[in-house]
Design an enzyme around this catalytic site. Structure first.
Site, PDB file in Angstrom:
ATOM      1  N   CYS A   1      -8.076   2.656   0.348  1.00  0.00           N
ATOM      2  CA  CYS A   1      -7.414   1.737  -0.603  1.00  0.00           C
ATOM      3  C   CYS A   1      -8.044   1.690  -1.992  1.00  0.00           C
ATOM      4  O   CYS A   1      -7.411   2.059  -2.988  1.00  0.00           O
ATOM      5  CB  CYS A   1      -7.399   0.319  -0.043  1.00  0.00           C
TER       6      CYS A   1
ATOM      7  N   HIS B   1      -7.569  -3.235  -5.326  1.00  0.00           N
ATOM      8  CA  HIS B   1      -7.921  -3.501  -3.936  1.00  0.00           C
ATOM      9  C   HIS B   1      -8.416  -4.927  -3.732  1.00  0.00           C
ATOM     10  O   HIS B   1      -9.218  -5.439  -4.489  1.00  0.00           O
ATOM     11  CB  HIS B   1      -9.015  -2.540  -3.478  1.00  0.00           C
TER      12      HIS B   1
HETATM   13 CA   LIG Z   1      -4.433   1.456   1.721  1.00  0.00          CA
END
Ligand SMILES: [Ca+2]
Length: 470
Positions: free
Chosen positions: A81, A135
């Site tokens: 991510c 994120h």
């Molecule tokens: Ca992800």
């Protein structure tokens, strides 16, 4: 004569005011510039009807693909991510951002970088982030650690599951060994989940922008199909277990280098899955896919209803791919096609090739230069991607030679280069293994050709291409 001079001086002054006043530059001059709606799904592989999935039910995203362009060979730069998002939102490769984990905020390595939303904000756009764009997790600890970026946004909001949204049938598939490996067919409506609230609030923002006419960059970060696999029950009901098929290993055993798959507690727990648990994992992931599709659909429908579609670029992507049991792996973080490749759908009002697909290689770092070009803005720093705007008019143009994806494996790194035909991967510069796959004959990457003498020249070429990356 004098009067004419006065009039032209007055006109000049008005023009100067229009150009210099920030309110006017946002409201009037930029009103010709297209808006941007960026929808990012989390951990979504190319498991969509429009990408040929025989199982996923995704009518809304399929419709978006028909209106815009489907990118069939779009690759993330890092299949995790935070590194993937940081890379695509700064237009820089992970070796430049130096973000390769989920815990480091990119402002610690690049305090002055101008992010993609930030460049729009600096040019009079109203920028909004709902959910997970940069994120950020959803636990209280995640929320305390401010991973977001205030310089990028006029407005940032996160949403929480309601108490009702936590109820419903579900379980941990690993007897609790992997805390994340939970599914739940939740009670309540879409709005009892963060993604349903995100869709509702995104629609509110669109309604405001339709009224105040301010150009906008609206970023919608949907949390699914990422774990925990929680979605309203109706999305689970779309996928009866008996309708799902598990991955079957090829007849020839796979001889993957040890580094090709992460090990540890994950692999141990996956190794203990029963077929029933595998099917439940798959159903829960697919429920998240259809839930995501429904939320994206609501937002795009609102865009249509408010007549904003004619001046709004829509980008839908997944931040990286995912394995659903292939090679015994139920996660991301590999450099195989399943993890490096991800969905990318783009609609631009003025594109010529609406409803087409492109097989050309694109990288997520290409998104920043593309959106800057399509809106007539200027990139504030040297970007490492290349605008794919020309492909939106002609999907068959001669294009990028290679797409690169990398990942860290403990103390060493893996780098992979994908051309239209080959994938070549090196672990620790080859010391921990290397892989060569021919996508013309082996789309699942089952036959590692690295030691076959007849491919020696190809390996040398791809090695050189890998070095050219930076
Ligand atoms: Ca992800």
């Amino acid at each position: 004569m004098m009067a004419r001079k006065l009039i032209s001086a007055g006109l000049f002054l008005m023009l100067a005011l229009l150009i210099t006043s920030p309110n006017h530059s946002a409201g009037s001059l930029s009103s010709q510039r297209p808006n941007v709606l960026l929808i990012v799904a989390d951990d979504l592989r190319n498991e969509l009807g429009c990408y040929g999935s025989s199982v996923a039910k995704t009518p809304n995203l399929d419709r978006l693909a028909k209106r815009g362009m489907r990118f069939d060979a779009a690759y993330c730069q890092y299949p995790v991510c935070n590194p993937s998002r940081t890379s695509l939102l700064t237009g820089l490769r992970p070796d430049t951002t130096r973000i390769t984990d989920n815990n480091t905020n990119f402002r610690t390595t690049m305090p002055d970088v101008v992010t993609l939303p930030q460049v729009f904000r600096q040019n009079g756009y109203h920028t909004t982030s709902f959910g997970k764009i940069f994120h950020r997790g959803l636990t209280m600890e995640d929320l305390r650690t401010d991973m977001d970026d205030k310089a990028s946004w006029d407005e940032v909001r996160y949403f929480q599951t309601t108490p009702l949204g936590f109820k419903g049938e579900g379980r941990n598939l690993t007897d609790g060994k992997l805390a994340w490996c939970n599914w739940r067919a939740a009670e309540g409506a879409d709005e009892d989940q963060p993604d349903g609230q995100i869709a509702r609030e995104a629609i509110n923002v669109l309604e405001q922008r339709a009224k105040d006419k301010q150009p906008f960059f609206l970023a919608v970060g949907l949390h699914k199909p990422h774990d925990p696999f929680i979605a309203p029950k109706k999305y689970f009901d779309l996928y009866p277990l008996e309708s799902l098929k598990l991955w079957q290993a090829p007849k020839e055993p796979l001889a993957d280098p040890a580094a090709a798959l992460p090990g540890g507690a994950f692999r141990e727990a996956f190794g203990k899955f029963t077929d029933r648990e595998r099917l439940e994992f798959m159903r829960a992931y697919l429920a998240g896919v259809s839930f995501t599709d429904a939320q994206a659909g609501k937002i795009i429908d609102a865009l249509d209803r408010l007549k904003l579609t004619e001046n709004t670029i829509i980008v839908f992507l997944g931040d990286h791919g995912y394995h659903l049991g292939e090679r015994g792996w139920w996660n991301k973080s590999t450099l195989f096609e399943l993890s490096a490749r991800a969905p990318l759908l783009v609609y631009a009002p003025k594109m010529k090739a609406k409803g087409k697909a492109t097989a050309r290689l694109t990288e997520f770092i290409d998104l920043y230069p593309t959106l800057v070009e399509l809106t007539g803005l200027k990139a504030p720093h040297k970007l490492e991607g290349r605008s794919f705007a020309p492909l939106l008019d002609n999907p068959r143009l001669k294009w990028k030679e290679a797409a690169y994806t990398q990942v860290t494996r403990g103390r060493f790194a893996g780098y992979s280069v994908r051309t239209e035909r080959w994938r070549y991967t090196e672990w620790d510069e080859g010391r921990q293994g290397a892989e060569l796959y021919d996508h013309q004959t082996d789309p699942h990457e089952y036959r590692n050709l690295i030691n076959e003498p007849k491919h020696k020249a190809t390996v040398e070429q791809l090695k050189a291409l890998l070095k050219k990356k930076s």
